[in-house]
Design a protein around this motif. Structure first.
Motif, PDB file in Angstrom:
ATOM      1  N   LYS A  23      29.855  88.297  38.988  1.00  9.37           N
ATOM      2  CA  LYS A  23      28.872  88.359  38.329  1.00  9.37           C
ATOM      3  C   LYS A  23      28.920  89.508  37.562  1.00  9.37           C
ATOM      4  O   LYS A  23      28.446  89.793  36.435  1.00  9.37           O
ATOM      5  CB  LYS A  23      27.515  88.050  39.079  1.00  9.37           C
ATOM      6  N   LEU A  24      29.349  90.570  38.239  1.00 13.63           N
ATOM      7  CA  LEU A  24      29.226  91.945  37.512  1.00 13.63           C
ATOM      8  C   LEU A  24      30.362  91.815  36.143  1.00 13.63           C
ATOM      9  O   LEU A  24      30.063  92.399  35.248  1.00 13.63           O
ATOM     10  CB  LEU A  24      29.972  93.078  38.591  1.00 13.63           C
ATOM     11  N   GLN A  26      31.225  89.400  34.551  1.00 12.80           N
ATOM     12  CA  GLN A  26      30.762  88.373  33.371  1.00 12.80           C
ATOM     13  C   GLN A  26      29.646  88.996  32.609  1.00 12.80           C
ATOM     14  O   GLN A  26      29.414  88.775  31.667  1.00 12.80           O
ATOM     15  CB  GLN A  26      30.035  87.217  34.183  1.00 12.80           C
ATOM     16  N   ASN A  27      28.987  90.048  33.418  1.00  7.52           N
ATOM     17  CA  ASN A  27      28.284  91.079  32.596  1.00  7.52           C
ATOM     18  C   ASN A  27      28.511  92.323  32.107  1.00  7.52           C
ATOM     19  O   ASN A  27      27.847  93.237  31.609  1.00  7.52           O
ATOM     20  CB  ASN A  27      26.922  91.247  33.622  1.00  7.52           C
ATOM     21  N   GLY A  28      30.175  92.532  31.768  1.00 10.26           N
ATOM     22  CA  GLY A  28      30.384  93.528  31.248  1.00 10.26           C
ATOM     23  C   GLY A  28      30.792  94.724  32.180  1.00 10.26           C
ATOM     24  O   GLY A  28      31.210  95.955  31.413  1.00 10.26           O
ATOM     25  N   ASP A  84      21.586  87.792  41.421  1.00  8.17           N
ATOM     26  CA  ASP A  84      21.374  87.925  39.928  1.00  8.17           C
ATOM     27  C   ASP A  84      20.612  88.848  39.896  1.00  8.17           C
ATOM     28  O   ASP A  84      20.486  89.829  38.647  1.00  8.17           O
ATOM     29  CB  ASP A  84      20.877  86.552  39.439  1.00  8.17           C
ATOM     30  N   VAL A  87      22.264  92.391  39.584  1.00  8.16           N
ATOM     31  CA  VAL A  87      23.159  92.643  38.301  1.00  8.16           C
ATOM     32  C   VAL A  87      22.212  92.846  37.111  1.00  8.16           C
ATOM     33  O   VAL A  87      22.416  93.764  36.427  1.00  8.16           O
ATOM     34  CB  VAL A  87      23.875  91.298  38.102  1.00  8.16           C
ATOM     35  N   ASP A  88      21.124  92.078  37.212  1.00  5.45           N
ATOM     36  CA  ASP A  88      19.861  92.391  35.855  1.00  5.45           C
ATOM     37  C   ASP A  88      19.640  93.860  36.082  1.00  5.45           C
ATOM     38  O   ASP A  88      19.373  94.621  34.876  1.00  5.45           O
ATOM     39  CB  ASP A  88      18.977  91.314  36.023  1.00  5.45           C
ATOM     40  N   ARG A  91      22.104  96.023  34.659  1.00  5.39           N
ATOM     41  CA  ARG A  91      22.026  96.048  33.289  1.00  5.39           C
ATOM     42  C   ARG A  91      21.077  96.948  32.642  1.00  5.39           C
ATOM     43  O   ARG A  91      21.266  97.522  31.435  1.00  5.39           O
ATOM     44  CB  ARG A  91      21.999  94.642  32.719  1.00  5.39           C
TER      45      ARG A  91
END
Length: 269
Positions: A23-24, A26-28, A84, A87-88, A91
């Motif tokens: 997940k990390l 995938q979020n750059g 999720d 991770v958000d 971000r």
């Protein structure tokens, strides 16, 4: 942002680590092994303690985040089903942090030219294995008491909820720049007397312990670590210059954390 995931070997933790890493990425985010900006621990408080000591030399630029997969996570703010959301939050990270005091342990070993320093997040203890611990305790260079008993525990405010609490110490809020000394089964009679109560030390003071020279078997601990046994001349405990930092996006209020850990769900009247 460079992120390291520090985990234990529990199957659930390994599964969560793999999922979180994906997940990390995938979020750059850069998932790295060295020189991280944030260390995410996956496990429980023991895992976070291990991560703290692993990165103790880089505390000035690392923030910690704890993901809880065990039974009791006092330092962990996220559950394993909230990846999720975690991770958000990263971000939208705004570099906020919550910092806690640490304990500096300076040990002067017999025959050593210089003292050896250790850093503790929770506590340090001194015990005598095969006999009663006999030691003089100084506070701010003044003799306070001559101790006899099973041992002594010196804790940080966050560590006050750990071993310190189990031996009758007080729970301290981590905003207090203080350390606490608690006696472990002290001997008190007509001959030997101690305060027999926890002592909270202010930030401009320190504690020196001088164990009896003829005692052979001392056991010293720093958090969960047990340094190699060597004859000890003295130990100084004070608030460390370093602090541990937790990412402040979602850091539980201390008393809510204490309530959740030790009281649990309360019944409404």
């Amino acid at each position: 942002m460079r992120i390291t995931i520090f985990h234990n070997s529990n199957p659930q933790s390994l599964h969560i680590t793999a999922d979180l890493s994906q997940k990390l990425k995938q979020n750059g985010f850069s998932v790295v092994e060295k020189n991280p900006d944030i260390v995410i621990t996956v496990g429980g408080d023991g895992t976070l303690l291990s991560a703290f000591h692993h990165y103790a030399d880089a505390l000035d630029h690392i923030r910690f985040v704890g993901v809880h997969t065990g039974h009791l996570g006092f330092y962990t703010d996220w559950r394993d089903y909230e990846l999720d959301e975690l991770v958000d939050s990263l971000r939208h990270d705004n570099r906020t942090q919550v910092t806690y005091p640490l304990l500096d342990v300076s040990v002067q070993y017999v025959g050593a030219a210089q003292a050896t320093h250790y850093l503790a997040l929770n506590e340090a203890t001194l015990k005598c294995i095969s006999a009663t611990l006999v030691a003089d305790i100084y506070i701010h260079d003044e003799l306070f008491e001559s101790f006899r008993g099973d041992g002594l525990c010196i804790s940080t405010p966050t560590g006050s909820t750990a071993y310190n609490k189990s031996i009758g110490g007080a729970v301290l809020h981590p905003s207090l720049e203080a350390i606490q000394l608690a006696e472990i089964a002290s001997i008190n009679n007509r001959v030997f007397r101690t305060l027999s109560a926890p002592i909270v030390i202010s930030p401009n003071e320190w504690i020196d312990i001088y164990p009896e020279a003829k005692a052979a078997e001392y056991l010293m601990t720093v958090d969960r670590a047990v340094p190699k046994r060597r004859p000890i001349k003295s130990i100084r405990y004070r608030i460390a210059d370093q602090r541990i930092a937790f990412a402040g996006n979602r850091h539980m209020h201390f008393w809510n954390r204490v309530e959740d850990a030790f009281i649990g769900e309360k019944q409404q009247p």
